[in-house]
Design a protein around this motif. Structure first.
Motif, PDB file in Angstrom:
ATOM      1  N   UNK A   1       3.260  -0.401   9.199  1.00 12.90           N
ATOM      2  CA  UNK A   1       4.661  -1.035   8.719  1.00 12.90           C
ATOM      3  C   UNK A   1       4.869  -0.848   7.344  1.00 12.90           C
ATOM      4  N   UNK A   2       3.973  -1.059   6.334  1.00 14.34           N
ATOM      5  CA  UNK A   2       4.318  -0.485   4.880  1.00 14.34           C
ATOM      6  C   UNK A   2       5.180   0.455   4.688  1.00 14.34           C
ATOM      7  N   UNK A   3       4.726   1.681   5.336  1.00 15.39           N
ATOM      8  CA  UNK A   3       5.252   3.017   5.290  1.00 15.39           C
ATOM      9  C   UNK A   3       6.643   3.162   5.576  1.00 15.39           C
TER      10      UNK A   3
ATOM     11  N   UNK B   1       9.463  -7.355   2.614  1.00 15.36           N
ATOM     12  CA  UNK B   1       9.843  -6.985   4.237  1.00 15.36           C
ATOM     13  C   UNK B   1       8.611  -6.518   5.119  1.00 15.36           C
ATOM     14  N   UNK B   2       8.013  -5.650   4.316  1.00 12.63           N
ATOM     15  CA  UNK B   2       6.635  -5.047   4.917  1.00 12.63           C
ATOM     16  C   UNK B   2       5.769  -6.127   5.231  1.00 12.63           C
TER      17      UNK B   2
ATOM     18  N   UNK C   1       1.044  -1.073   0.149  1.00 16.43           N
ATOM     19  CA  UNK C   1      -0.140  -0.033   0.150  1.00 16.43           C
ATOM     20  C   UNK C   1       0.928   1.239   0.118  1.00 16.43           C
ATOM     21  N   UNK C   2       1.692   1.445   0.782  1.00 17.79           N
ATOM     22  CA  UNK C   2       2.964   2.489   0.796  1.00 17.79           C
ATOM     23  C   UNK C   2       4.183   2.000   0.359  1.00 17.79           C
ATOM     24  N   UNK C   3       4.605   0.574   0.646  1.00 19.23           N
ATOM     25  CA  UNK C   3       6.093   0.507   0.364  1.00 19.23           C
ATOM     26  C   UNK C   3       6.379   0.423  -1.263  1.00 19.23           C
TER      27      UNK C   3
END
Length: 288
Positions: free
Chosen positions: A149-151, A158-159, A67-69
């Motif tokens: 965590x994705x951010x 990894x996320x 989502x952000x990673x």
């Protein structure tokens, strides 16, 4: 925010992640419903949901890992940061897109109690839908954690791994807490170590050495001063703190058909906290 929301939601279905998530989610809940309720002749749907809360540990990391990673990895986050949209709207647009996908799955399983009642007698719908509400709130909290965590990384793998480990630990915290030494010194040492970890996370978010040193020194001093002044306060303290972060434990009441308003506030607070932390991470990247 609406444009980001639509873009993210569309991406989930263009990449098949949305369909795969819904397929596994509905299939697993359906399988347990058939085995426990229909084949077993038991009308308590709330007990079925209580037995599959582990589902979030497996599926939510896959849902939130990109989502952000992905934006960080492809450097498309720079386009978002230069757009006339606040970090809060960016994060909320992404978060609500995942919640919409999750809501579709929950809407499907909301039909299961009606299906059970059509083939059985004395099926209690109120406890069943109370458990569905708790299940939804638990998912909302886990999605917020996965988004945060994705951010923090550019790697989707990894996320996903970090989200999986975090959510797995949240399910095991009560058991871990009961195995820890309960004497006052051991509990104090563990609290001191955790405080140092919190300081390092704060430094990673703010990259301010002054804040890191101040937080570390003041926090560690306060912890040990309290220990030497009144050590009895540390009796089982760290174990009790761990149990507060055992997110899945709050679902136990819902799984028994009890609508626990304290748990509702707890899950909403967890979701709000991690969405807020995600916004702060995005803000830091925007102004660096």
């Amino acid at each position: 925010m609406l444009a980001i929301y639509k873009k993210e939601l569309k991406q989930y279905f263009n990449s098949m992640i949305g369909f795969v998530f819904l397929a596994f989610f509905i299939a697993i809940v359906g399988f347990y419903t058939w085995g426990y309720n229909l084949a077993g002749g038991i009308g308590n749907f709330e007990m079925t949901l209580g037995s599959i809360s582990f589902l979030f540990v497996l599926l939510i990391p896959i849902l939130t890992m990109r989502i952000i990673a992905e934006e960080n990895h492809q450097k498309t986050d720079q386009l978002l940061f230069t757009a006339p949209v606040s970090p809060a709207r960016i994060v909320l647009g992404k978060y609500f897109s995942v919640m919409t996908l999750f809501s579709i799955g929950v809407a499907f399983i909301s039909l299961y109690p009606l299906l059970i009642s059509a083939y059985g007698k004395d099926v209690r719908l109120a406890p069943a839908y109370s458990s569905i509400m708790g299940f939804y709130l638990l998912g909302a909290a886990y999605i917020a954690i996965g988004t945060f965590i994705s951010s923090l990384t550019e790697s989707q793998i990894i996320a996903a791994v970090l989200s999986f480990v975090t959510m797995l630990l949240s399910n095991l915290l009560s058991s871990v807490a009961s195995m820890l030494p309960s004497d006052k010194l051991a509990q104090c040492i563990m609290i001191a170590i955790v405080w140092l970890v919190i300081c390092m996370v704060a430094y990673h978010m703010m990259e301010n050495a002054t804040v890191l040193i101040a937080m570390s020194v003041i926090g560690e001093a306060a912890i040990w001063i309290v220990y030497f002044v009144k050590s009895s306060l540390y009796k089982g303290l760290f174990s009790n703190i761990l149990k507060c972060f055992a997110i899945s434990e709050r679902f136990n009441d819902f799984s028994m058909g009890v609508l626990n308003y304290d748990a509702v506030v707890y899950y909403v607070s967890i979701a709000f906290l991690f969405v807020f932390l995600t916004i702060q991470v995005v803000k830091k990247k925007r102004f660096n």
